[in-house]
Design an enzyme around this catalytic site. Structure first.
Site, mmCIF file in Angstrom:
data_model
loop_
_atom_site.group_PDB
_atom_site.id
_atom_site.type_symbol
_atom_site.label_atom_id
_atom_site.label_comp_id
_atom_site.label_asym_id
_atom_site.label_seq_id
_atom_site.Cartn_x
_atom_site.Cartn_y
_atom_site.Cartn_z
ATOM 1 N N GLU B 59 0.804 -1.226 0.000
ATOM 2 C CA GLU B 59 0.000 0.000 0.000
ATOM 3 C C GLU B 59 0.840 1.281 0.000
ATOM 4 O OE1 GLU B 59 -0.729 -2.636 1.887
ATOM 5 O OE2 GLU B 59 -2.792 -3.187 1.447
ATOM 6 N N HIS B 128 -10.779 -4.338 10.287
ATOM 7 C CA HIS B 128 -11.528 -4.212 9.031
ATOM 8 C C HIS B 128 -12.836 -3.460 9.252
ATOM 9 C CE1 HIS B 128 -8.863 -7.532 7.849
ATOM 10 N NE2 HIS B 128 -9.245 -7.404 6.597
#
Ligand SMILES: Cc1ncc(C[n+]2csc(CCOP(=O)(O)OP(=O)(O)O)c2C)c(N)n1
Lengths: 332, 327
Positions: B59, B128
């Site tokens: 990322e 998450h």
């Protein structure tokens, strides 16, 4: 780092039960049965959440953890039910955690991707790919400083091998000679993408070479091969010889997560790997060597399923955590 | 007009910009296959694989690559699969994307869009499920939008891509399959306007993203109790449409801010500070926040349910606000 500073003159005896091949088979069966039960409970909506099963990868979990002492420390990732079980997690409390109950290891706060079974040395799973690799270095650093002769192990996938923390961790572990073992479960896919679409480096162990870390790439569905490589790695780490990288070639027989239709993989590939199922394979080895009786084989599976049924019953009969617990334990 | 899901509306906005402007590229994990939720489904097939770039799980570096490409004339749209993983890309976003225009005295610009989904849905646990939007309010140089419905999502997507600044486009996973009418070719929505979704006179309820729905439901239920609540969808957090909020509070004299992110340091705090600066003497009661408790997101169903603000908690806050009188 000398062995003396490690606090132990020589590698300690490993747990006896691990020397018994039937116990290895039994442990693999426990993981298989546990995850099959989890899958069934998920389908029945008794367990909710985002579940990543390691069905097909049991030989890595059991092969690795079977070479460790009780006080060695293990870090996992998002696909780590099996790692926790292999390190000795209590099935009832683990199942209860997945079912979100107050009797779970984390009182339901963690869930599937965030299992912690601290008393067993399974320090933590993580939902962040690559996130636990540096943590294991920290465990290794602390173990060395305290002179307790512990080793630290981190499980991660081939996908994690593309993350920055992974590469930085290899460098630091090598530089500082830390007693850490990198266990890469190379199952060929990160989510829906084959390894070849993520890197030109087909064998992740090659990265270890770059950073001057000894490595082995083994058949991860062959528990004896995993144990052999781990044995050397553990001995080296305990003897103060620094890190080792063990790459285990394996395959997940389920989707990336429960509910993943898995359209990105050929059915023929799946069928080929089913033939290499680590449990069936080890069973064949034991049969050939006449190392176990027909009764042993039957019991290995039967006992595992009974344990897991009991765990599911325990979990589903357990109370839910009180909603007010949401705000507790934020601070130590 | 077409009825689209929130997810389809995002795709529609993205695709429209990609068709019009060949410099728009998508980067992200598994995006060529549509990503885990299917937002980018079919784009590679239509516009070619080179425009929809699958990346490794890297990322931070991918964000840097996209910023570099933006500095070289492309208009990248980076997908970070869960806002929870934006932590890994913070350095590039905060230190480069947000600042290069300024630090270069205006020589450089970073026309970057970061698509990310956030929030609680499906017991996925603490890694998450977070809502992290307020981190970015503290970084001058980043714009932040959080659409609550398909029409806004399409329009804001198009404008985020057209904007010459880095824009965080924050989706809520639980909204993906909510459906509504989306006007044809809609890109008229400015990136700095809140919207008054329900006019009212007794209290203002300002909400964002998924919290807009329970705010509207609370207002509807309160109407039955004779309370007239004005509901405002903040929609754009940076820049924040403070004028619309102040105008509303001058009328209602009471303000509740609702967000799914934890209470401490959330957008509610910023809104409260700004509103009291301009409308303190119009207020009849303290500004209240309805937000998640100050804790990581727990996984177990009863805890997760407790974590997320709902209609009842909004109604309760409104009643508290109405009950409190100036001394
Ligand atoms: C930092 C981060 N990026 C993306 C994801 C989403 N994600 C979850 S699992 C996964 C693939 C991981 O692949 P690998 O490391 O090979 O492990 P496997 O799933 O094969 O066990 C991805 C991209 C994540 N959890 N964390």
């Amino acid at each position: 780092m000398t062995a003396a500073k490690q606090g132990r003159a020589k590698a300690p005896a490993r747990r006896d039960e691990n020397r018994d091949p039937v116990s290895l088979l039994r442990r693999m069966w426990v993981i298989r049965a546990f995850e099959e039960k989890v899958s069934a409970l998920y389908a029945a909506r008794e367990i909710v959440g985002l579940l990543h099963l390691g069905i097909g990868q049991e030989a890595v979990a059991v092969g690795v953890c079977g070479m460790l002492d009780a006080d060695d420390l293990v870090y996992g990732g998002h696909r780590s039910h099996g790692h926790a079980i292999a390190k000795g997690a209590d099935l009832n409390r683990l199942m209860a955690e997945l079912a979100g109950r107050a009797t779970g290891y984390c009182r339901g706060k963690g869930g599937s991707m965030h299992v912690v079974a601290a008393e067993t040395g399974f320090v933590t799973a993580s939902g962040v790919v690559g996130g636990t690799v540096p943590l294991a270095l920290g465990a290794a650093f602390a173990a060395r400083e305290k002179g307790v002769g512990r080793v630290a192990v981190v499980f991660f996938g081939d996908g994690a091998g593309q993350t920055g923390p992974f590469h930085e961790s290899l460098n630091i572990a090598s530089l500082w000679g830390l007693p850490v073992i990198f266990v890469c479960e190379n199952n060929g896919y990160a989510e829906f993408t084959p390894l070849s679409a993520h890197t030109k480096v087909e064998r992740l162990a090659r990265h270890a070479e770059t950073y001057g870390i000894p490595s082995a790439t083994v058949d991860g569905n062959d528990i004896l091969a995993v144990r052999k490589a781990m044995g050397r790695a553990v001995d080296n780490a305990r003897a103060g010889k620094g890190p080792t990288f063990v790459e285990c070639l394996t395959y997940r027989l389920r989707g990336h997560y429960e509910g993943d239709p898995g359209k990105y993989r050929e059915l023929s590939q799946l069928a080929d790997w089913k033939k290499k199922d680590p449990i069936a394979r080890f069973t064949r080895v034991l049969k050939r060597r006449r190392a176990a009786s027909a009764k042993d084989f039957e019991e290995a599976e039967g006992d595992a399923r009974a344990l897991v049924e009991a765990a599911a019953e325990f979990a589903l009969a357990s109370p839910w955590p009180e909603p007010e617990e949401t705000g507790t334990q934020v601070w130590a | 007009m077409a009825e689209l899901s929130y997810l389809e509306a995002i795709r529609s906005g993205l695709l429209a910009e990609m068709r019009e402007d060949p410099s728009v590229y998508v980067f992200g994990e598994d995006v060529a296959l549509g990503g885990p939720f299917g937002v980018t489904q079919g784009i590679a097939e239509e516009l070619g694989g080179h425009r929809v770039v699958n990346t490794p799980i890297s990322e931070g570096t991918v964000m840097g690559v996209a910023i570099g490409a933006a500095l070289s004339g492309l208009r990248p749209v980076v997908e970070i699969m869960f806002v929870d993983f934006i932590t890994l890309a913070m350095d590039q976003l905060v230190n480069h994307a947000a600042k290069l225009h300024y630090m270069s005295g205006g020589q450089l610009k970073v026309p970057l869009t970061v698509r990310v989904q956030c929030g609680v849905q499906g017991n996925m646990g603490a890694h998450h499920s977070q809502s992290l939007e307020s981190w970015f309010l503290h970084v001058p140089g980043l714009k932040v939008v959080m659409p609550s419905n398909p029409a806004d999502a399409e329009s804001l997507m198009r404008n985020a891509i057209r904007d010459d600044n880095p824009v965080l486009f924050i989706e809520h996973r639980a909204l993906y399959f909510s459906r509504a009418e989306v006007p044809e070719g809609g890109s008229g929505l400015a990136m700095d306007r809140a919207s008054v979704l329900r006019p009212g006179t007794d209290v203002t309820v300002a909400a964002l993203s998924k919290m807009v729905q329970p705010a509207l439901e609370a207002a509807e239920a309160l109407a039955g109790e004779g309370v007239s609540a004005e509901v405002i969808d903040l929609r754009c957090l940076v820049p924040l449409d403070i004028d619309t909020l102040v105008e509303s509070v001058r009328k209602t004299s009471r303000l509740i801010v609702v967000h799914e992110a934890v209470e401490q340091g959330g957008i509610g705090a910023e809104v409260a500070a700004l509103v009291q600066e301009r409308a303190l003497y119009y207020l009849d009661s303290p500004i209240l926040r309805v937000a998640a408790p100050n804790a990581p997101v727990p996984c177990a169903p009863p805890l997760e349910t407790f974590f997320v603000p709902d209609k009842e908690r909004i109604m309760e806050a409104v009643r508290r606000s109405l009950a409190s009188q100036p001394a």
